[in-house]
Design a protein around this motif. Structure first.
Motif, short mmCIF file in Angstrom:
data_model
loop_
_atom_site.label_atom_id
_atom_site.label_comp_id
_atom_site.label_asym_id
_atom_site.label_seq_id
_atom_site.Cartn_x
_atom_site.Cartn_y
_atom_site.Cartn_z
N SER A 42 13.38 101.23 93.39
CA SER A 42 14.44 102.23 93.44
C SER A 42 15.28 102.15 92.17
O SER A 42 15.86 101.10 91.88
N ARG A 44 17.71 104.83 89.19
CA ARG A 44 18.38 106.10 88.94
C ARG A 44 18.49 106.34 87.43
O ARG A 44 18.28 105.44 86.62
N SER A 46 21.27 107.94 84.57
CA SER A 46 22.65 108.36 84.33
C SER A 46 22.71 108.93 82.92
O SER A 46 21.86 108.64 82.08
N PHE A 61 25.63 110.15 87.55
CA PHE A 61 24.67 109.16 87.99
C PHE A 61 23.82 109.84 89.05
O PHE A 61 24.35 110.37 90.03
N SER A 62 22.50 109.87 88.86
CA SER A 62 21.62 110.49 89.85
C SER A 62 21.50 109.59 91.07
O SER A 62 21.92 108.43 91.06
N SER A 63 20.87 110.13 92.11
CA SER A 63 20.55 109.31 93.27
C SER A 63 19.53 108.25 92.87
O SER A 63 18.70 108.46 91.98
N GLU A 64 19.55 107.14 93.54
CA GLU A 64 18.67 106.01 93.25
C GLU A 64 17.42 106.13 94.12
O GLU A 64 17.24 105.39 95.08
N ILE A 65 16.56 107.12 93.79
CA ILE A 65 15.43 107.44 94.68
C ILE A 65 14.07 107.35 93.99
O ILE A 65 13.06 107.62 94.61
N HIS A 66 14.05 106.95 92.74
CA HIS A 66 12.80 106.94 91.99
C HIS A 66 12.20 105.54 91.99
O HIS A 66 12.92 104.54 92.04
N THR A 96 18.73 104.13 82.44
CA THR A 96 18.05 103.89 83.71
C THR A 96 18.70 102.66 84.30
O THR A 96 19.22 101.80 83.58
N HIS A 100 25.97 102.82 90.97
CA HIS A 100 26.84 103.81 90.34
C HIS A 100 28.26 103.24 90.33
O HIS A 100 28.53 102.20 90.95
N HIS A 105 27.25 98.93 89.19
CA HIS A 105 25.95 99.35 88.65
C HIS A 105 25.48 98.40 87.57
O HIS A 105 26.26 97.65 86.99
#
Length: 150
Positions: A42, A44, A46, A61-66, A96, A100, A105
């Motif tokens: 996981s 994200r 930013s 900050f994007s979601s931490e889904i990748h 990366t 957040h 973070h």
């Protein structure tokens, strides 16, 4: 700053405006290729956008889904909508990582002074370019709703 580079940037490009000239109020699509130097379940992205003088305009900050596997290269499309940037020259810094600012973070990789672009002035219906005084800032807010209350 010595970073672990668990998820490392390989390539960046502004996908929908390769000439790097962005119409006023246009969406910006960024193609990001990263390499997994470790398997990460996981992470994200930013990003901070800066004015040409280096002043930060704003960050996200994007979601931490990748996720990514060790040795894998993966390409992502980051879509920026409704930025409201005024005419001018800008560039970005990207990271990366995990987390957040609201919870803490840590970054895996950070790249600065990349994705240079120019936002054009808006045009009126008769083709006249609008003006914006730099002292008003780098973001043009939507017009407020104003109602008489007494």
């Amino acid at each position: 700053m010595d970073l672990p580079r668990n998820v490392e940037f390989v390539q960046l490009e502004i996908e929908n405006y390769p000439n790097k000239i962005i119409p006023f109020n246009a969406d910006i699509h960024i193609r990001i290729t990263v390499r997994g130097n470790e398997s990460i379940d996981s992470f994200r992205f930013s990003m901070t956008i800066f004015r040409a003088d280096g002043s930060p305009v704003g960050s996200f900050f994007s979601s931490e889904i990748h996720s990514i596997q060790q040795g894998q290269e993966a390409t992502f499309r980051l879509e920026l909508h409704d930025l409201k940037l005024v005419q001018g020259l800008y560039h970005a810094g990207l990271a990366t990582g995990m987390g957040h600012p609201g919870i803490g973070h840590s970054d895996f990789d950070v790249i600065l002074d990349v994705l240079h672009f120019e936002v054009m002035a808006p045009e009126s219906n008769d083709g006249i370019c609008a003006t914006w005084t730099p002292g008003w800032g780098s973001i043009r807010f939507n017009s407020p709703k104003v109602t008489q209350v007494s």
